[in-house]
Design a protein around this motif. Structure first.
Motif, PDB file in Angstrom:
ATOM      1  N   TRP A  32       0.666  -1.125   0.005  1.00 11.86           N
ATOM      2  CA  TRP A  32       0.142   0.127  -0.136  1.00 11.86           C
ATOM      3  C   TRP A  32       0.920   1.349  -0.073  1.00 11.86           C
ATOM      4  O   TRP A  32       1.816   1.228   0.647  1.00 11.86           O
ATOM      5  CB  TRP A  32      -0.747   0.018   1.180  1.00 11.86           C
ATOM      6  CG  TRP A  32      -1.759  -1.051   1.244  1.00 11.86           C
ATOM      7  CD1 TRP A  32      -2.157  -2.230   0.321  1.00 11.86           C
ATOM      8  CD2 TRP A  32      -2.880  -1.486   2.444  1.00 11.86           C
ATOM      9  NE1 TRP A  32      -3.064  -2.627   0.701  1.00 11.86           N
ATOM     10  CE2 TRP A  32      -3.535  -2.554   2.171  1.00 11.86           C
ATOM     11  CE3 TRP A  32      -2.975  -0.768   3.743  1.00 11.86           C
ATOM     12  CZ2 TRP A  32      -4.437  -3.134   2.883  1.00 11.86           C
ATOM     13  CZ3 TRP A  32      -3.632  -1.428   4.503  1.00 11.86           C
ATOM     14  CH2 TRP A  32      -4.505  -2.482   4.014  1.00 11.86           C
ATOM     15  N   LYS A  80      -3.910   3.680   8.681  1.00 12.28           N
ATOM     16  CA  LYS A  80      -3.856   2.898   7.467  1.00 12.28           C
ATOM     17  C   LYS A  80      -2.681   2.007   7.804  1.00 12.28           C
ATOM     18  O   LYS A  80      -2.594   0.697   7.534  1.00 12.28           O
ATOM     19  CB  LYS A  80      -3.304   3.639   6.361  1.00 12.28           C
ATOM     20  CG  LYS A  80      -3.483   3.072   5.168  1.00 12.28           C
ATOM     21  CD  LYS A  80      -5.046   2.673   4.854  1.00 12.28           C
ATOM     22  CE  LYS A  80      -5.348   2.145   3.589  1.00 12.28           C
ATOM     23  NZ  LYS A  80      -6.746   1.721   3.155  1.00 12.28           N
ATOM     24  N   TRP A  84      -2.882  -2.140   8.084  1.00 12.08           N
ATOM     25  CA  TRP A  84      -2.036  -2.925   7.374  1.00 12.08           C
ATOM     26  C   TRP A  84      -1.527  -3.905   8.435  1.00 12.08           C
ATOM     27  O   TRP A  84      -1.356  -5.128   8.233  1.00 12.08           O
ATOM     28  CB  TRP A  84      -0.819  -2.201   6.811  1.00 12.08           C
ATOM     29  CG  TRP A  84       0.453  -3.010   6.202  1.00 12.08           C
ATOM     30  CD1 TRP A  84       1.463  -3.409   6.609  1.00 12.08           C
ATOM     31  CD2 TRP A  84       0.547  -3.453   4.834  1.00 12.08           C
ATOM     32  NE1 TRP A  84       2.318  -3.993   5.965  1.00 12.08           N
ATOM     33  CE2 TRP A  84       1.585  -4.024   4.797  1.00 12.08           C
ATOM     34  CE3 TRP A  84      -0.360  -3.343   3.716  1.00 12.08           C
ATOM     35  CZ2 TRP A  84       2.117  -4.655   3.750  1.00 12.08           C
ATOM     36  CZ3 TRP A  84      -0.073  -3.888   2.653  1.00 12.08           C
ATOM     37  CH2 TRP A  84       1.063  -4.487   2.440  1.00 12.08           C
TER      38      TRP A  84
END
Length: 113
Positions: A32, A80, A84
């Motif tokens: 990502w 984020k 993850w």
């Protein structure tokens, strides 16, 4: 600019399907973008992960701005990164001697040529 190196290890669950999925998440261009940005923003200038069986080895090269405590704080406050990390726990498992919840463990350098 001088760099410093850190090395870590972590195990994957010993399942060929899960290992293949984990490798796909880490294939070139597949991580990502928020994750690679958070790595670079922390002062990590290079990171490599190697795999043998289900054991991984990470080599991190950092610049003079890197601070592991600051990196932990940045990660804890980045939704984020937390997403993850939670996803990666589907694939990862603690090393046999790790404390509960401890992922990547620092390696002790015992030889240099």
């Amino acid at each position: 600019m001088s760099t410093k190196r850190f090395c870590f290890s972590c195990d994957l669950k010993d399942d060929s399907k899960l290992i293949a999925e984990y490798k796909e998440y880490h294939a070139v261009g597949k991580a990502w973008p928020e994750i690679t940005k958070s790595i670079k923003d922390a002062g990590i200038v290079n990171m490599e992960i190697y795999l043998v069986g289900n054991r991984m080895f990470m080599i991190m090269e950092v610049d003079e701005t890197f601070d592991p405590i600051k990196k932990d704080e940045m990660d804890a406050n980045n939704l984020k990164v937390q997403e993850w990390e939670n996803l990666m726990w589907k694939y990862q498992q603690e090393l046999p001697w790790a404390k509960n919840g401890e992922k990547w463990m620092a390696l002790e350098k015992i030889f240099q040529l």
